[in-house]
Design a protein around this motif. Structure first.
Motif, mmCIF file in Angstrom:
data_model
loop_
_atom_site.group_PDB
_atom_site.id
_atom_site.type_symbol
_atom_site.label_atom_id
_atom_site.label_comp_id
_atom_site.label_asym_id
_atom_site.label_seq_id
_atom_site.Cartn_x
_atom_site.Cartn_y
_atom_site.Cartn_z
ATOM 1 N N PRO A 153 48.152 16.972 38.277
ATOM 2 C CA PRO A 153 49.168 16.273 39.085
ATOM 3 C C PRO A 153 49.775 17.143 40.192
ATOM 4 N N HIS A 154 49.625 18.466 40.098
ATOM 5 C CA HIS A 154 50.174 19.371 41.116
ATOM 6 C C HIS A 154 49.158 19.705 42.210
ATOM 7 N N LEU A 155 47.905 19.301 41.995
ATOM 8 C CA LEU A 155 46.835 19.800 42.877
ATOM 9 C C LEU A 155 47.043 19.392 44.333
ATOM 10 N N GLU A 156 47.477 18.147 44.568
ATOM 11 C CA GLU A 156 47.663 17.716 45.959
ATOM 12 C C GLU A 156 48.711 18.575 46.665
ATOM 13 N N ALA A 157 49.815 18.867 45.988
ATOM 14 C CA ALA A 157 50.852 19.712 46.592
ATOM 15 C C ALA A 157 50.306 21.122 46.839
ATOM 16 N N TRP A 158 49.528 21.646 45.889
ATOM 17 C CA TRP A 158 48.951 22.980 46.076
ATOM 18 C C TRP A 158 47.988 22.981 47.260
ATOM 19 N N THR A 159 47.194 21.910 47.377
ATOM 20 C CA THR A 159 46.249 21.826 48.495
ATOM 21 C C THR A 159 47.014 21.801 49.821
ATOM 22 N N GLU A 160 48.110 21.030 49.861
ATOM 23 C CA GLU A 160 48.896 21.006 51.101
ATOM 24 C C GLU A 160 49.503 22.381 51.373
ATOM 25 N N GLY A 161 49.847 23.118 50.311
ATOM 26 C CA GLY A 161 50.326 24.496 50.470
ATOM 27 C C GLY A 161 49.266 25.386 51.107
ATOM 28 N N ARG A 162 48.030 25.270 50.649
ATOM 29 C CA ARG A 162 46.926 26.038 51.234
ATOM 30 C C ARG A 162 46.700 25.656 52.686
ATOM 31 N N ARG A 163 46.774 24.335 52.958
ATOM 32 C CA ARG A 163 46.529 23.867 54.328
ATOM 33 C C ARG A 163 47.648 24.347 55.265
ATOM 34 N N ALA A 164 48.853 24.473 54.723
ATOM 35 C CA ALA A 164 49.967 24.969 55.545
ATOM 36 C C ALA A 164 49.766 26.451 55.875
ATOM 37 N N VAL A 165 49.286 27.228 54.900
ATOM 38 C CA VAL A 165 48.996 28.648 55.172
ATOM 39 C C VAL A 165 47.916 28.748 56.251
ATOM 40 N N ALA A 166 46.859 27.926 56.111
ATOM 41 C CA ALA A 166 45.760 27.950 57.091
ATOM 42 C C ALA A 166 46.270 27.562 58.475
ATOM 43 N N ALA A 167 47.142 26.544 58.530
ATOM 44 C CA ALA A 167 47.679 26.105 59.825
ATOM 45 C C ALA A 167 48.524 27.219 60.449
ATOM 46 N N PHE A 168 49.278 27.934 59.619
ATOM 47 C CA PHE A 168 50.066 29.075 60.090
ATOM 48 C C PHE A 168 49.134 30.123 60.707
ATOM 49 N N TYR A 169 48.086 30.514 59.962
ATOM 50 C CA TYR A 169 47.123 31.504 60.458
ATOM 51 C C TYR A 169 46.493 31.024 61.765
ATOM 52 N N ASP A 170 46.057 29.742 61.784
ATOM 53 C CA ASP A 170 45.398 29.195 62.984
ATOM 54 C C ASP A 170 46.296 29.373 64.210
ATOM 55 N N ARG A 171 47.564 28.966 64.036
ATOM 56 C CA ARG A 171 48.515 29.025 65.148
ATOM 57 C C ARG A 171 48.798 30.467 65.557
ATOM 58 N N ALA A 172 49.084 31.310 64.558
ATOM 59 C CA ALA A 172 49.505 32.679 64.858
ATOM 60 C C ALA A 172 48.366 33.501 65.467
ATOM 61 N N LEU A 173 47.125 33.193 65.091
ATOM 62 C CA LEU A 173 46.001 34.007 65.560
ATOM 63 C C LEU A 173 45.328 33.423 66.800
ATOM 64 N N ALA A 174 45.733 32.182 67.178
ATOM 65 C CA ALA A 174 45.157 31.582 68.391
ATOM 66 C C ALA A 174 45.499 32.475 69.577
ATOM 67 N N GLY A 175 44.532 32.787 70.384
ATOM 68 C CA GLY A 175 44.801 33.627 71.552
ATOM 69 C C GLY A 175 44.770 35.115 71.257
ATOM 70 N N SER A 176 44.599 35.505 69.990
ATOM 71 C CA SER A 176 44.534 36.932 69.650
ATOM 72 C C SER A 176 43.109 37.456 69.792
ATOM 73 N N GLY A 177 42.159 36.541 70.003
ATOM 74 C CA GLY A 177 40.756 36.952 70.084
ATOM 75 C C GLY A 177 40.087 37.039 68.725
ATOM 76 N N VAL A 178 40.850 36.818 67.647
ATOM 77 C CA VAL A 178 40.266 36.855 66.300
ATOM 78 C C VAL A 178 39.658 35.482 65.994
ATOM 79 N N PRO A 179 38.335 35.406 65.733
ATOM 80 C CA PRO A 179 37.726 34.103 65.433
ATOM 81 C C PRO A 179 38.202 33.565 64.084
#
Ligand SMILES: *Cc1c(COP(=O)(O)O)cnc(C)c1O
Length: 373
Positions: free
Chosen positions: A243-269
């Motif tokens: 029952p917690h898996l969906e919330a955990w998945t959204e937690g992972r997706r939020a971390v990924a979105a943070f990384y995507d945003r923060a690293l955009a333009g840094s040249g890191v693929p």
């Protein structure tokens, strides 16, 4: 130190529920299969939008039994990718068949359907696409080729609980789906576990028998089977976690979105989320030409990283006998040299994410300077 993953913080967040599940099993003294496993099978099948879930003792066993239920055996070929965890390939050989590799699409790290079609022979019986890192393989072309050629499609969804392809859950796309509940996976047991998902009544019935010595009733062994039963303890714990898996998945997706945003333009693929995908980020892999220097540098800055996987299966000594040499699967080989997995787990805080990104940018700059000099 920012750990690569943190199982203790997840346990702390739902300790009462897990402990209650464990005590239920101890009180019942029913340790294998039983009501806890049945309930989890029903719930996980519903989560994947399929009719059947068959609990087994590992993801590897799930793959092995799915292949056997598909009728795979000696003399057959099964097509998969070399850029995967070794278990995908091991299971094909357990079934007695020959693994045939095809290269990956370098953008998604998953099976290239065009290469797959070219690898089909008169002996091909099944295809095992791998939803690597938590992102679905490009399934429509794979399914279309499989239908046309009469091949069974078995999804290796060991890293992709809750991932979607055009809005449809993995594990419901092919003929069968195979999941792992190894502790570090997106849904983890307190030990080993796995499941086959399917809409096919006949496959479900055969796999249910094969996991328990090929018998439907005690001592009536219809097939030569295995001791691949799921433990009750794992069923109970996984049932409490689901029952917690969906919330955990959204937690992972939020971390990924943070990384995507923060690293955009840094040249890191950064990893590409395909248009068709709901990516569940079992792994967040960046790419670098100087991986050792990056990994060492990040470690000095207190960031734990991983490599998934440093050697494609066709270049592992254990699978040299398949006869593939270096250069055969250039995208898989290049990915294996370049990928570096950053910490990602549902409980990661924004502060932790920011520390990782600052460290990655710092390393990217200093290593680039080193190389320029
Ligand atoms: C973890 C994993 C497996 C094997 O699962 P186990 O539960 O460890 O046996 C198979 N395929 C992939 C892609 C995996 O990541």
């Amino acid at each position: 130190m920012i750990p690569f993953l943190d199982l203790k913080s997840q346990y702390a967040s739902i300790k009462d529920e897990i402990d209650a599940a464990v005590h239920r099993v101890l009180d019942s003294q029913q340790f294998t299969l039983g009501d806890e496993v049945k309930a989890f099978e029903r719930d996980f099948a519903a989560f994947c939008a399929v009719r059947h879930g068959i609990g087994v003792n590992s993801g590897t066993s799930a793959l092995h039994l799915a292949l056997l239920a598909a009728g795979v055996g000696p003399g057959d070929e099964v097509i998969t990718v070399p850029f995967t965890f070794v278990a995908t390939v091991a299971a094909i050989e357990y079934a007695g068949a020959r693994p045939v590799f095809v290269d990956i699409n370098p953008n998604s790290f998953t099976m290239d359907p065009t290469a797959m079609e070219a690898a089909v022979s008169a002996r091909t019986k099944a295809i095992v696409p791998v939803h690597l890192y938590g992102q679905s393989a490009d399934m429509f072309p794979i399914l279309e080729i499989a239908r046309r050629k009469g091949l069974v499609v078995i999804e290796d969804a060991a890293q992709a609980h809750g991932a979607e392809y055009y809005g449809q859950r993995v594990g419901s796309l092919g003929d069968m789906g195979c999941f792992s509940f190894y502790p570090g996976k997106n849904l983890g047991a307190c030990g080993e576990g796995g499941m086959v998902t399917t809409d096919n009544d006949q496959y479900a019935r055969v796999i249910r028998m094969l996991r328990d010595w090929g018998a439907e009733r005690k001592y009536e062994h219809v097939f030569k089977g295995f001791n691949y039963r799921m433990e009750s303890l794992q069923g109970a714990v996984l049932g409490a976690k689901l029952p917690h898996l969906e919330a955990w998945t959204e937690g992972r997706r939020a971390v990924a979105a943070f990384y995507d945003r923060a690293l955009a333009g840094s040249g890191v693929p950064t990893p590409e989320a395909m248009l068709y995908a709901r990516h569940v980020y079992h792994v967040y892999a960046i790419r670098t030409h100087h991986r050792q220097a990056w990994q060492d540098g990040l470690h000095r800055l207190g960031i734990q990283t991983g490599i998934h996987y440093p050697t494609p299966v066709h270049l592992l000594p254990a699978y040299a006998d398949l006869g593939y040499g270096r250069g055969r699967f250039p995208h898989a080989e290049k990915a294996a040299l370049q990928v570096l997995s950053l910490p990602i787990f549902p409980e990661m805080t924004a502060d932790q994410c920011a520390i990782v990104c600052r460290a990655v940018e710092q390393i990217a700059r200093s290593v680039a300077q080193l190389v320029d000099a």
